[in-house]
Design a protein around this motif. Structure first.
Motif, PDB file in Angstrom:
ATOM      1  N   ILE A  82       2.420   1.012   8.740  1.00 50.45           N
ATOM      2  CA  ILE A  82       3.810   1.430   8.916  1.00 50.45           C
ATOM      3  C   ILE A  82       4.712   0.388   8.271  1.00 50.45           C
ATOM      4  O   ILE A  82       4.679  -0.789   8.640  1.00 50.45           O
ATOM      5  CB  ILE A  82       4.159   1.580  10.407  1.00 50.45           C
ATOM      6  N   PRO A  83       5.513   0.777   7.296  1.00 50.27           N
ATOM      7  CA  PRO A  83       6.336  -0.210   6.571  1.00 50.27           C
ATOM      8  C   PRO A  83       7.484  -0.739   7.419  1.00 50.27           C
ATOM      9  O   PRO A  83       7.901  -0.119   8.397  1.00 50.27           O
ATOM     10  CB  PRO A  83       6.850   0.600   5.383  1.00 50.27           C
ATOM     11  N   ASP A  84       7.962  -1.911   7.026  1.00 50.54           N
ATOM     12  CA  ASP A  84       9.171  -2.407   7.666  1.00 50.54           C
ATOM     13  C   ASP A  84      10.321  -1.490   7.274  1.00 50.54           C
ATOM     14  O   ASP A  84      10.281  -0.819   6.238  1.00 50.54           O
ATOM     15  CB  ASP A  84       9.441  -3.851   7.257  1.00 50.54           C
ATOM     16  N   ASN A  85      11.339  -1.472   8.095  1.00 49.23           N
ATOM     17  CA  ASN A  85      12.397  -0.490   7.868  1.00 49.23           C
ATOM     18  C   ASN A  85      13.705  -0.930   8.502  1.00 49.23           C
ATOM     19  O   ASN A  85      13.735  -1.858   9.334  1.00 49.23           O
ATOM     20  CB  ASN A  85      11.978   0.880   8.415  1.00 49.23           C
ATOM     21  N   PHE A  86      14.765  -0.238   8.100  1.00 48.83           N
ATOM     22  CA  PHE A  86      16.087  -0.412   8.702  1.00 48.83           C
ATOM     23  C   PHE A  86      16.403   0.845   9.501  1.00 48.83           C
ATOM     24  O   PHE A  86      16.382   1.953   8.963  1.00 48.83           O
ATOM     25  CB  PHE A  86      17.167  -0.630   7.632  1.00 48.83           C
ATOM     26  N   ARG A  87      16.688   0.676  10.783  1.00 49.31           N
ATOM     27  CA  ARG A  87      17.077   1.798  11.634  1.00 49.31           C
ATOM     28  C   ARG A  87      18.597   1.816  11.720  1.00 49.31           C
ATOM     29  O   ARG A  87      19.206   0.862  12.227  1.00 49.31           O
ATOM     30  CB  ARG A  87      16.438   1.687  13.007  1.00 49.31           C
ATOM     31  N   VAL A  88      19.159   2.887  11.255  1.00 47.27           N
ATOM     32  CA  VAL A  88      20.609   2.988  11.104  1.00 47.27           C
ATOM     33  C   VAL A  88      21.166   3.978  12.117  1.00 47.27           C
ATOM     34  O   VAL A  88      20.812   5.171  12.102  1.00 47.27           O
ATOM     35  CB  VAL A  88      20.976   3.439   9.675  1.00 47.27           C
ATOM     36  N   GLN A  89      22.012   3.482  12.991  1.00 45.82           N
ATOM     37  CA  GLN A  89      22.698   4.344  13.952  1.00 45.82           C
ATOM     38  C   GLN A  89      24.007   4.811  13.330  1.00 45.82           C
ATOM     39  O   GLN A  89      24.823   3.984  12.884  1.00 45.82           O
ATOM     40  CB  GLN A  89      22.970   3.589  15.246  1.00 45.82           C
ATOM     41  N   LEU A  90      24.209   6.121  13.279  1.00 45.87           N
ATOM     42  CA  LEU A  90      25.384   6.684  12.627  1.00 45.87           C
ATOM     43  C   LEU A  90      26.505   6.941  13.624  1.00 45.87           C
ATOM     44  O   LEU A  90      26.256   7.201  14.814  1.00 45.87           O
ATOM     45  CB  LEU A  90      25.021   7.991  11.917  1.00 45.87           C
ATOM     46  N   GLU A  91      27.725   6.864  13.130  1.00 50.91           N
ATOM     47  CA  GLU A  91      28.864   7.236  13.968  1.00 50.91           C
ATOM     48  C   GLU A  91      28.801   8.713  14.319  1.00 50.91           C
ATOM     49  O   GLU A  91      29.165   9.127  15.417  1.00 50.91           O
ATOM     50  CB  GLU A  91      30.174   6.939  13.220  1.00 50.91           C
ATOM     51  N   ASN A  92      28.333   9.521  13.379  1.00 47.96           N
ATOM     52  CA  ASN A  92      28.174  10.965  13.562  1.00 47.96           C
ATOM     53  C   ASN A  92      26.872  11.382  12.884  1.00 47.96           C
ATOM     54  O   ASN A  92      26.710  11.141  11.682  1.00 47.96           O
ATOM     55  CB  ASN A  92      29.354  11.709  12.948  1.00 47.96           C
ATOM     56  N   ASN A 151       0.810  -1.227   0.000  1.00 51.86           N
ATOM     57  CA  ASN A 151       0.000   0.000   0.000  1.00 51.86           C
ATOM     58  C   ASN A 151       0.839   1.272   0.000  1.00 51.86           C
ATOM     59  O   ASN A 151       0.316   2.354   0.259  1.00 51.86           O
ATOM     60  CB  ASN A 151      -0.926   0.004   1.222  1.00 51.86           C
ATOM     61  N   ALA A 152       2.133   1.164  -0.278  1.00 54.27           N
ATOM     62  CA  ALA A 152       2.994   2.348  -0.263  1.00 54.27           C
ATOM     63  C   ALA A 152       2.561   3.330  -1.350  1.00 54.27           C
ATOM     64  O   ALA A 152       2.331   2.931  -2.495  1.00 54.27           O
ATOM     65  CB  ALA A 152       4.443   1.949  -0.470  1.00 54.27           C
ATOM     66  N   PRO A 153       2.422   4.627  -1.034  1.00 51.63           N
ATOM     67  CA  PRO A 153       1.916   5.610  -2.000  1.00 51.63           C
ATOM     68  C   PRO A 153       2.968   6.145  -2.972  1.00 51.63           C
ATOM     69  O   PRO A 153       2.620   6.825  -3.933  1.00 51.63           O
ATOM     70  CB  PRO A 153       1.407   6.738  -1.100  1.00 51.63           C
ATOM     71  N   SER A 154       4.244   5.881  -2.743  1.00 51.39           N
ATOM     72  CA  SER A 154       5.285   6.468  -3.588  1.00 51.39           C
ATOM     73  C   SER A 154       5.268   5.859  -4.989  1.00 51.39           C
ATOM     74  O   SER A 154       4.898   4.693  -5.185  1.00 51.39           O
ATOM     75  CB  SER A 154       6.653   6.271  -2.946  1.00 51.39           C
ATOM     76  N   THR A 155       5.726   6.655  -5.943  1.00 51.03           N
ATOM     77  CA  THR A 155       5.764   6.209  -7.344  1.00 51.03           C
ATOM     78  C   THR A 155       6.719   5.040  -7.533  1.00 51.03           C
ATOM     79  O   THR A 155       6.436   4.081  -8.272  1.00 51.03           O
ATOM     80  CB  THR A 155       6.198   7.372  -8.251  1.00 51.03           C
ATOM     81  N   ALA A 156       7.869   5.089  -6.851  1.00 49.71           N
ATOM     82  CA  ALA A 156       8.860   4.020  -6.978  1.00 49.71           C
ATOM     83  C   ALA A 156       8.290   2.682  -6.531  1.00 49.71           C
ATOM     84  O   ALA A 156       8.534   1.646  -7.171  1.00 49.71           O
ATOM     85  CB  ALA A 156      10.097   4.368  -6.163  1.00 49.71           C
ATOM     86  N   CYS A 157       7.515   2.703  -5.444  1.00 53.75           N
ATOM     87  CA  CYS A 157       6.942   1.453  -4.937  1.00 53.75           C
ATOM     88  C   CYS A 157       5.800   0.966  -5.831  1.00 53.75           C
ATOM     89  O   CYS A 157       5.569  -0.242  -5.960  1.00 53.75           O
ATOM     90  CB  CYS A 157       6.447   1.641  -3.513  1.00 53.75           C
ATOM     91  N   GLU A 158       5.063   1.892  -6.426  1.00 56.60           N
ATOM     92  CA  GLU A 158       3.985   1.485  -7.337  1.00 56.60           C
ATOM     93  C   GLU A 158       4.549   0.766  -8.555  1.00 56.60           C
ATOM     94  O   GLU A 158       3.935  -0.176  -9.083  1.00 56.60           O
ATOM     95  CB  GLU A 158       3.184   2.710  -7.764  1.00 56.60           C
ATOM     96  N   GLU A 159       5.725   1.173  -8.983  1.00 58.24           N
ATOM     97  CA  GLU A 159       6.331   0.555 -10.165  1.00 58.24           C
ATOM     98  C   GLU A 159       7.003  -0.778  -9.835  1.00 58.24           C
ATOM     99  O   GLU A 159       6.881  -1.744 -10.598  1.00 58.24           O
ATOM    100  CB  GLU A 159       7.369   1.508 -10.769  1.00 58.24           C
ATOM    101  N   SER A 160       7.698  -0.853  -8.700  1.00 63.02           N
ATOM    102  CA  SER A 160       8.454  -2.057  -8.369  1.00 63.02           C
ATOM    103  C   SER A 160       7.697  -3.032  -7.491  1.00 63.02           C
ATOM    104  O   SER A 160       8.065  -4.204  -7.393  1.00 63.02           O
ATOM    105  CB  SER A 160       9.765  -1.668  -7.682  1.00 63.02           C
ATOM    106  N   GLY A 161       6.642  -2.541  -6.828  1.00 60.24           N
ATOM    107  CA  GLY A 161       5.879  -3.400  -5.940  1.00 60.24           C
ATOM    108  C   GLY A 161       6.544  -3.566  -4.583  1.00 60.24           C
ATOM    109  O   GLY A 161       7.505  -2.871  -4.240  1.00 60.24           O
TER     110      GLY A 161
END
Length: 302
Positions: A130-140, A66-76
Motif C-alpha cells: 500500500i503506497p504512502d498517500n495524502f488524505r485530503v478532507q474537502l470542504e464539500n 513496485n507501483a504498476p502505473s506507467t507514470a510511476c514506471e517512468e519517473s520511479g
C-alpha cells in the motif's frame, strides 16, 4: 348509555364481519410493514450519508518502487521534493479543509485494523504493497473533481481516489430498495383502503335496521357514523401494532447487521425507530378512519 351503545355497536360490527375485519387487519399490517421498512431504509441511508459525508476524503497515492502505473514506471519512486510539492499544492487550495500525510507503514497498519475480521485479505497484503498517500478532507465532497485536477499527473503521483465514488454506488442500491419498498407499500395501502371501504359498507348494510331506527329517534349523523369509524380505527391500530413488530424485527435482525458489516457506528438510532413506528401507527389509524368516513358519506346519509 351512549358510550355503552357505541361500544356494543362496534362489537356487533366486528363479530358480524369477522372474516373481513381480519382481512383488513392483515392487509393493513402488511402494507404498513412495507411502508415502515421503506422509512427505516430511508432513515438508515440518511444516517449513513451524514456519517460518511463528514468523513469522505480524497486520497492521493504516491509512486512506489513496485507501483504498476506507467507514470510511476517512468519517473520511479516519489521523492521528498515531489511529496512536498504535492502537499503544498493541496494546502493552497481553498476547497481543501485538511491534508494528512500517511506513510507506507501507517497505511499498512490502518489496512490491517480495517480488515482485521478478514484473514484472507489481511494475509494477502504485505507492508509496502500500500503506497504512502495524502488524505485530503474537502470542504464539500462535491468539489472532488476540482481538487483532483490539480494533482493528477503531477510528478510522483500514481493515482487519485475518491471515497464518494464507491459510496455512491452503495447508496444508489439502498435508494433503489427504499423507493421500491415505498412504491409497493403505497399500492398495498391503496388496496387496504378499498378493502376497508368494502368492509364498512357491508357492516353498514347488515345494520341498516338499527341505523334506520336511530334516524327516526333523531340521532345525529356523527353519532350514527361513530361506531363504524371506530371499527375502522381499531382495525387500523391493530394492523399498525402488528406492523410495528415487523419493523422492530427488521431493525434488530437486519439493519443492525450494517454496523457489523462496516465496523463503523452507523446503526439506526432508537429515536429513528420510534419515529417510524409512530408514523406507521398514525397512518394506519388515519387510513382506516378516512376510508370508513368516505364510504359512510354515501351509505349513511341522514
Amino acid at each position: 348509555m351512549r358510550a355503552q351503545f357505541v361500544l356494543s355497536e362496534i362489537w356487533i360490527g366486528l363479530r358480524r364481519n369477522l372474516t373481513m375485519t381480519v382481512a383488513v387487519i392483515i392487509t393493513v399490517a402488511i402494507s404498513l410493514a412495507l411502508f415502515g421498512g421503506g422509512l427505516l431504509i430511508m432513515q438508515q441511508v440518511s444516517q449513513m450519508r451524514g456519517y460518511w459525508d463528514s468523513r469522505v476524503s480524497l486520497t492521493v497515492f504516491m509512486c512506489t518502487k513496485n507501483a504498476p502505473s506507467t507514470a510511476c514506471e517512468e519517473s520511479g519512486e516519489a521523492t521528498k521534493e515531489q511529496r512536498a510539492d504535492v502537499e503544498s499544492t493541496l494546502k493552497s487550495l481553498p476547497e481543501v479543509a485538511d491534508v494528512t500525510y500517511v506513510t507506507q507503514a501507517e497505511a499498512f497498519k490502518d489496512f490491517q485494523e480495517r480488515f482485521s475480521n478478514n484473514e484472507a485479505m489481511s494475509d494477502a497484503v504485505r507492508e509496502g504493497d500500500i503506497p504512502d498517500n495524502f488524505r485530503v478532507q474537502l470542504e464539500n465532497p462535491d468539489q472532488y473533481d476540482k481538487v483532483a485536477e490539480q494533482v493528477k499527473g503531477a510528478p510522483g503521483v500514481e493515482s487519485v481516489s475518491d471515497d464518494q465514488q464507491v459510496l455512491e454506488k452503495f447508496f444508489g442500491l439502498l435508494d433503489g430498495l427504499k423507493w421500491g419498498a415505498l412504491t409497493v407499500s403505497f399500492i398495498q395501502l391503496g388496496a387496504a383502503a378499498l378493502l376497508i371501504g368494502n368492509t364498512i359498507r357491508l357492516s353498514a348494510y347488515s345494520r341498516r335496521r338499527e341505523t334506520g331506527i336511530m334516524r327516526l329517534v333523531g340521532a345525529s349523523n356523527f353519532y350514527i357514523q361513530l361506531p363504524f369509524l371506530l371499527e375502522g380505527a381499531i382495525a387500523g391500530l391493530i394492523g399498525g401494532v402488528i406492523a410495528s413488530g415487523f419493523i422492530v424485527s427488521a431493525r434488530f435482525f437486519l439493519l443492525d447487521k450494517v454496523e457489523d458489516w462496516f465496523a463503523f457506528p452507523v446503526a439506526l438510532s432508537t429515536g429513528s425507530l420510534l419515529y417510524v413506528i409512530g408514523v406507521s401507527l398514525i397512518l394506519g389509524v388515519l387510513l382506516c378512519t378516512v376510508a370508513s368516513f368516505l364510504t359512510l358519506r354515501r351509505y349513511l346519509r341522514v
